[in-house]
Each structure stands twice: as C-alpha cells, then as structure tokens.
Motif scaffolding. Sequence first.
Motif, PDB file in Angstrom:
ATOM      1  N   GLU A  17       0.819  -1.122   0.167  1.00 39.81           N
ATOM      2  CA  GLU A  17      -0.047   0.404  -0.010  1.00 39.81           C
ATOM      3  C   GLU A  17       1.100   0.978  -0.031  1.00 39.81           C
ATOM      4  N   LEU A  18       1.813   1.465   0.658  1.00 37.37           N
ATOM      5  CA  LEU A  18       2.403   2.800   0.563  1.00 37.37           C
ATOM      6  C   LEU A  18       3.130   2.822  -0.637  1.00 37.37           C
ATOM      7  N   ILE A  19       3.858   1.419  -0.810  1.00 36.08           N
ATOM      8  CA  ILE A  19       4.187   1.704  -2.278  1.00 36.08           C
ATOM      9  C   ILE A  19       4.215   2.094  -3.543  1.00 36.08           C
ATOM     10  N   LYS A  20       2.373   1.568  -3.345  1.00 36.55           N
ATOM     11  CA  LYS A  20       1.378   1.963  -4.254  1.00 36.55           C
ATOM     12  C   LYS A  20       0.929   3.555  -3.920  1.00 36.55           C
ATOM     13  N   ALA A  21       1.271   3.433  -3.237  1.00 32.87           N
ATOM     14  CA  ALA A  21       0.803   5.374  -2.525  1.00 32.87           C
ATOM     15  C   ALA A  21       1.865   6.267  -2.992  1.00 32.87           C
ATOM     16  N   LEU A  22       2.813   6.057  -3.059  1.00 31.40           N
ATOM     17  CA  LEU A  22       4.336   6.542  -3.435  1.00 31.40           C
ATOM     18  C   LEU A  22       3.910   7.201  -5.641  1.00 31.40           C
ATOM     19  N   THR A  32      10.683  -3.027  -8.829  1.00 33.66           N
ATOM     20  CA  THR A  32      11.396  -2.979  -9.319  1.00 33.66           C
ATOM     21  C   THR A  32      11.687  -1.803 -10.248  1.00 33.66           C
ATOM     22  N   LYS A  33      10.642  -0.645 -10.041  1.00 37.37           N
ATOM     23  CA  LYS A  33      10.344   0.479 -10.397  1.00 37.37           C
ATOM     24  C   LYS A  33      11.024   1.485  -9.587  1.00 37.37           C
ATOM     25  N   ILE A  34      11.107   1.238  -8.510  1.00 40.55           N
ATOM     26  CA  ILE A  34      11.720   2.392  -7.125  1.00 40.55           C
ATOM     27  C   ILE A  34      13.698   2.062  -7.363  1.00 40.55           C
ATOM     28  N   LYS A  35      14.111   3.326  -7.866  1.00 42.69           N
ATOM     29  CA  LYS A  35      15.806   3.343  -7.368  1.00 42.69           C
ATOM     30  C   LYS A  35      16.188   3.655  -6.325  1.00 42.69           C
TER      31      LYS A  35
END
Length: 176
Positions: free
Chosen positions: A105-110, A122-125
């Motif tokens: 949920e956190l990653i989606k919210a970001l 994988t899209k997070i650098k």
Amino acid sequence: MEFVKSLVYEFAEMLDSILYSFPFTLFQFIGAVATVILFIIWVRMLSDTGIVKTRIAQFREMAATSSVPKKKLFGQWSRVLEKIGSQEESDWKLAIIEADSIMDELIKALGYRGDTMGERMTKIKPGQFPHLDDAWRVHKVRNFIAHDPSYKIGRETALRAIKIYELIFSEFNMIK
C-alpha cells in the motif's frame, strides 16, 4: 616447432619485463592513488550536495501526505504485532504477509505502478526508498510463505522480518 616455442618464450619475457618494470609499476601505483582520491572527492561532493538526503526527505514527505489511511494502517499494524507475539508459526506467517501488504500500500501510495508488488518495486531506484534491499529480502520471504505451504519459518527469522517492516514504516513516519 622449436621456433614457435622460442618465439612465445621471448614474447613472454618481453611482456614480463614491461609489466614489472619500475616505470610501469610506478604508473600503476599513481593510477591507484588517483582513483582512491577521486572516489573520496566524489563521495564528499555527493554528501555535500545532500542529493541522497533530499531524495529520502522527498519520499518521506510524499508518504506523510499520501493516500495511505493512517487509522487503517495503525489497525493493520497492531494486528501484525499481535500475530508476531503469538507462539504459532502460522500466525508469524500471517504477520509477515500482512506487513508486506501494508508495504505494498505504501509503494502504491508513493506512485509506483505495476501489476504486482515485485513489478512496482523494480521501478524504485536506490536512494528513493530507504532500506530497499531489506524490503526486497522480506518481500521474498513473504513470497516463500505465500507460494509454498510447507515453508517453515523460525521465530527469529519472523521477528527479523517484522523489524525490517517496522524500520521501513518508521522511516516514512507511518508508525512511531
């Protein structure tokens, strides 16, 4: 045939005399020192500019103002802590699965998009998400649990995984 052997031997001796000659060794030493000095300067400049700190601060701010409902999150997190406090391995597994769901949920919210959490991650650098390597590790543990019913997890491993989730959530000021 003897001619080829002597030619190879002479070439090897010539190469050996060049590679281990004083000027070449000095050149290698100066190159190594210059590399170390340039690396130190690069690290210093990177820390002076504060790029990494700025990126992490930006993502913390996004998480603080994100669409992740705090009240719902506190309820989910308290259930995770309840389950990890149990003596049952099945509860530990559920705690990890639920904590991973909160992280998703956190990653989606970001603003990261993808069909699965793995695709989003994988899209997070590096530098955009604190403890990204640890996040990957605990997500893999969650995948083992979810995809292999016979997967055994020890209490220490489960506690370590929950501590990593807790560290990530506290970095984003989602829990205290």
